[in-house]
Design an enzyme around this catalytic site. Structure first.
Site, mmCIF file in Angstrom:
data_model
loop_
_atom_site.group_PDB
_atom_site.id
_atom_site.type_symbol
_atom_site.label_atom_id
_atom_site.label_comp_id
_atom_site.label_asym_id
_atom_site.label_seq_id
_atom_site.Cartn_x
_atom_site.Cartn_y
_atom_site.Cartn_z
ATOM 1 N N LYS A 43 0.802 -1.215 0.000
ATOM 2 C CA LYS A 43 0.000 0.000 0.000
ATOM 3 C C LYS A 43 0.841 1.274 0.000
ATOM 4 O O LYS A 43 0.615 2.165 -0.815
ATOM 5 C CB LYS A 43 -0.907 -0.040 1.235
ATOM 6 C CG LYS A 43 -1.806 1.130 1.363
ATOM 7 C CD LYS A 43 -2.466 1.115 2.721
ATOM 8 C CE LYS A 43 -1.424 1.339 3.783
ATOM 9 N NZ LYS A 43 -2.009 1.532 5.115
ATOM 10 N N THR A 44 1.798 1.307 0.907
ATOM 11 C CA THR A 44 2.622 2.521 1.001
ATOM 12 C C THR A 44 3.368 2.756 -0.302
ATOM 13 O O THR A 44 3.507 3.883 -0.767
ATOM 14 C CB THR A 44 3.620 2.405 2.163
ATOM 15 O OG1 THR A 44 2.911 1.962 3.320
ATOM 16 C CG2 THR A 44 4.253 3.736 2.465
ATOM 17 N N ASP A 220 -4.969 8.074 3.632
ATOM 18 C CA ASP A 220 -4.489 6.741 3.984
ATOM 19 C C ASP A 220 -5.196 6.288 5.258
ATOM 20 O O ASP A 220 -5.710 7.107 6.014
ATOM 21 C CB ASP A 220 -2.973 6.816 4.204
ATOM 22 C CG ASP A 220 -2.368 5.426 4.329
ATOM 23 O OD1 ASP A 220 -3.050 4.452 3.965
ATOM 24 O OD2 ASP A 220 -1.225 5.318 4.792
ATOM 25 N N GLU A 221 -5.211 4.990 5.500
ATOM 26 C CA GLU A 221 -5.874 4.428 6.685
ATOM 27 C C GLU A 221 -7.303 4.957 6.800
ATOM 28 O O GLU A 221 -7.738 5.380 7.857
ATOM 29 C CB GLU A 221 -5.088 4.763 7.963
ATOM 30 C CG GLU A 221 -3.628 4.387 7.940
ATOM 31 C CD GLU A 221 -3.366 2.896 8.061
ATOM 32 O OE1 GLU A 221 -4.337 2.098 7.978
ATOM 33 O OE2 GLU A 221 -2.187 2.522 8.207
ATOM 34 N N GLN A 251 -8.327 -3.892 9.202
ATOM 35 C CA GLN A 251 -7.330 -3.269 10.071
ATOM 36 C C GLN A 251 -7.886 -2.054 10.804
ATOM 37 O O GLN A 251 -7.133 -1.197 11.264
ATOM 38 C CB GLN A 251 -6.096 -2.876 9.263
ATOM 39 C CG GLN A 251 -5.356 -4.081 8.729
ATOM 40 C CD GLN A 251 -4.061 -3.689 8.051
ATOM 41 O OE1 GLN A 251 -3.145 -3.193 8.667
ATOM 42 N NE2 GLN A 251 -3.995 -3.919 6.747
ATOM 43 N N ARG A 613 2.199 -8.089 10.877
ATOM 44 C CA ARG A 613 3.403 -7.246 10.833
ATOM 45 C C ARG A 613 4.627 -8.080 10.491
ATOM 46 O O ARG A 613 5.680 -7.554 10.155
ATOM 47 C CB ARG A 613 3.663 -6.562 12.187
ATOM 48 C CG ARG A 613 2.608 -5.576 12.674
ATOM 49 C CD ARG A 613 2.217 -4.578 11.666
ATOM 50 N NE ARG A 613 1.012 -5.030 10.958
ATOM 51 C CZ ARG A 613 0.587 -4.513 9.824
ATOM 52 N NH1 ARG A 613 1.254 -3.545 9.250
ATOM 53 N NH2 ARG A 613 -0.501 -4.975 9.229
#
Length: 679
Positions: A43-44, A220-221, A251, A613
């Site tokens: 994503k980033t 984002d998020e 998430q 993670r």
DNA sequence: CTGTACTAGACCACT
DNA sequence: TCTAGTACAG
């Protein structure tokens, strides 16, 4: 081959580095876009390439606004863009919603009758304001919990809840609280979103200006945005519709702070012509870890269906270990880290140790210290929250905004200057009668012929007022702030104060003085940083107020194990991840379930975030007993452990006899599952 | 007005 | 265990 020529002359060849969906996300620049990005789906990367691509298409950096939720995520994104393009983009705004709110307020808050020297109150400040307000209107806070009250105020302010039987008794208190904020020229965190909304909706021409200025918005998020933040987003981007939101409903872990998954549905409703892109390929984790994560999250209902898959094969099993207590847990984690460092060349900075609550950090920190493992911790109390630093900040804030009574009350008698309760009451009386702040009341009381103050009180007060009046213009000049502050620390003789406060413990006094020196260094490097465009006192204060939890260790993350809460870990990844305290009552957290049984789903998502993670290896530890506050309690393993497909888990046996029935039962259960799965 | 000593309550996450 | 708040003596 597609390539884009960015202003810098750097050629970007992203087609080779990105999969087709990712490419589509990078290339869809105009119009509304919804990107559902599963954990580890790059994503980033997509966001940074997308920004680069926009710049390549001639969109000026100043037209792009990238918003995230946490400071950490904002830094991460800004850093990645810088890295990719090989240069800084001073006019590209990558910030949190709150920091962006501050930016708007700095430019526009005068329209709402505040001055642009406003103070921002954090939870601590809010608490003192609340207490002070209650005292003033003789409202007894004995029966109510202060935090609950602030939470209720927040819901009222953000429009999440209306007045009801529960909150109605707080009505006058709330209004008094609000009145005080205004009188002190101060805003709280909620105001940082709420007031910009008010400005954008009340002043059409102002709103149009911002809409023209930020013609491309990226969030984002997105799953963590609140209704208020959505409204804000709508006001900014609802017309030009160049709004790209990126998120993953699995998430979503901030509902307690107002995050509302319905924003996703609302977005689809508001922009029915949106382009939807789903990123399902996971590039991060081994298949084992991914399967474990999928096993857990599949127990949630109400998910946007998504199927994460990975191209990589197998991987080591997830290891589960049952230490005797939290000290043994720390020892186990340290041993494993050291072992892998030795045998596999694992670097300390590739390790993440995740915890549900900050209180679990202590035992682990002690372990790292004992084993000489360098670590850094994020989350918990930030440097700027420390008492001695808050004192310094309050001095600076009072200079910036003399009407800030909360800051004034904090430092008026710190160090002791003999301004006591009696004097304070007289001043507050005067302030109330005239509708002015305490600092103005001090001036008035000193100037008045018939001042009720004793001559001694006059002298003490005069000294304080003179101090502030002397340093105020110096700090406001925006030059040599560090030196000014340093001179002030000397003048108020803070060192003697520290010594007298910690007579028994000189080390503590020294440590605190060192912190102050560190703080002055921070001020100095802020002033010298050529990248800070607006290097004034207000900007500095605003910036550090929003930096509530992030610690200031941006310097060297190399060679250090990362210890942090799961919340703080979101958006990050590590080769090896340990999740400590995988026990019932911790994950899921007992307090969360007390609030609402349905919170179990969010707790599960939290566990899912923790698992995902990890790139290569995942360790879960679950203590048999643990010291909580005073007493030692027996622990029950987290129910989420059972949701991990049995074949993926390997139990690390312990040579300590099993003492507790629950633990024994659980052991038998795990073994049985083990046998069944035929591993 | 200040300093000490005692007691109660805290530990969920972030801006 | 630690901290914040309060009571009370000087």
């Amino acid at each position: 081959m597609r390539a884009c020529d960015v202003v810098t002359g750097v050629k970007l060849n992203y087609t080779e580095e990105l999969n087709p969906e990712q490419c589509r996300a990078v290339e869809t620049i105009d119009g509304p876009v919804l990107i559902i990005a599963g954990a580890g789906s790059g994503k980033t990367r997509v966001i940074t390439y997308r920004i680069a691509n926009m710049l390549g298409h001639g969109i000026p950096q100043s037209s792009i606004l990238a918003l995230t939720f946490t400071n950490k995520a904002a830094h991460e994104m800004a850093g990645r863009v810088r890295e990719l393009l090989g240069r800084k983009l001073p006019n590209l705004i990558v910030s949190t919603f709150h920091a962006f709110g501050v930016r708007i307020l700095r430019e526009q808050i005068h329209r709402l009758g505040y001055r642009d020297s406003f103070s921002i109150y954090d939870t601590h400040d809010q608490l003192s304001l609340l207490k002070q307000t209650a005292r003033e209107i003789r409202f007894s806070l004995d029966s109510v919990d202060l935090y609950t009250t602030l939470a209720a105020f927040s819901r009222i302010k953000t429009g999440t809840a209306d007045w009801d039987d529960q909150t109605l008794p707080l009505h006058t208190l709330y209004h008094q609280y609000q009145t005080h904020l205004r009188l002190y020229n101060a805003v709280d965190f909620d105001d940082l979103i709420q007031l910009p909304i008010a400005i954008l909706s009340q002043f059409g021409e102002v709103a149009d200006g911002y809409r023209r200025r930020f013609s491309y918005i990226l969030v984002d998020e997105f799953q963590d945005t609140s209704r208020q933040q959505y409204r804000f987003l709508q006001l900014l981007g609802g017309r030009h519709r160049n709004v790209c939101v990126v998120g993953d409903d699995d998430q979503s872990i901030y509902s307690w702070r107002g995050a509302d998954y319905r924003n996703l549905l609302q977005f689809e409703r508001d922009f029915p012509d949106l382009q939807e892109i789903t990123l399902e390929r996971n590039y991060r984790s081994s298949n084992t870890i991914l399967a474990a994560a999928n096993g857990v999250i599949s127990h949630n209902t109400n998910r946007k269906s998504k199927n994460l898959w990975s191209g990589s094969d197998g991987g080591s099993p997830v290891e589960l270990y049952h230490p005797e207590d939290e000290r043994a847990e720390a020892t186990f984690i340290c041993d494993r880290i050291k072992g892998m460092a030795l045998k596999e060349g694992l670097k300390y900075h590739d390790v993440g140790v995740l915890i549900r609550a900050n209180s679990l950090a202590r035992a682990l920190e002690e372990g790292f210290l004992a084993e000489n493992i360098p670590y850094r911790i994020s989350g918990g109390e930030s440097f700027f929250q420390r008492k001695e630093i808050k004192d310094m900040i309050s001095y600076m804030r009072l200079c910036a905004n003399p009407d800030d009574d909360v800051s004034l009350l904090r430092i008026m008698n710190t160090p002791r200057r003999g301004i006591g309760l009696r004097t304070l009451e007289q001043l507050q009386e005067l302030a109330r009668a005239r509708g002015i702040s305490l600092f103005s009341a001090m001036h008035a009381a000193l100037a008045a012929e018939d001042s009720p103050l004793s001559s001694r009180a006059r002298d003490d007060l005069g000294g304080f007022v003179t101090l502030i009046d002397t340093y105020r213009p110096k700090l406001l000049s925006g030059r040599r702030m560090a030196e000014t502050l340093s001179a002030m620390v000397t003048e108020i003789d803070y060192w003697s104060y520290l010594v007298s406060e910690h007579q028994r413990n000189e080390k503590v006094a020294k440590w605190k003085l060192r912190n102050i020196e560190l703080f002055i260094d921070i001020v100095r490097s802020y002033e010298r940083d050529p990248d800070t465009l607006d290097s004034g006192l207000f900007h500095f204060l605003n910036r550090i107020t929003l930096q509530q939890r992030d610690n200031i260790d941006q310097d060297d993350e190399q060679g250090k194990v990362n210890l942090m809460t799961i919340h703080a870990a979101k958006g990050l990844e590590h080769e090896v991840v340990f999740v400590a305290g995988v026990e019932d009552g911790i994950i899921p957290h007992a307090r969360a379930l007390e609030e609402h049984e349905r919170n179990i789903e969010e707790e599960r998502r939290l566990f899912y975030v923790a698992i995902t993670r990890a790139r290569r290896r995942l360790f879960l530890t679950c203590c048999r007993q643990r010291k909580v506050m005073r007493e030692v309690i027996n622990c029950v393993p987290s129910p989420f452990l059972e949701e991990i497909p049995a074949g993926l888990i390997q139990i690390s046996e312990v040579d300590i006899p099993v003492e507790h029935d629950e633990a024994a039962d659980y052991f038998a259960m795990i073994k049985a599952r083990f046998a069944r799965s035929g591993v």
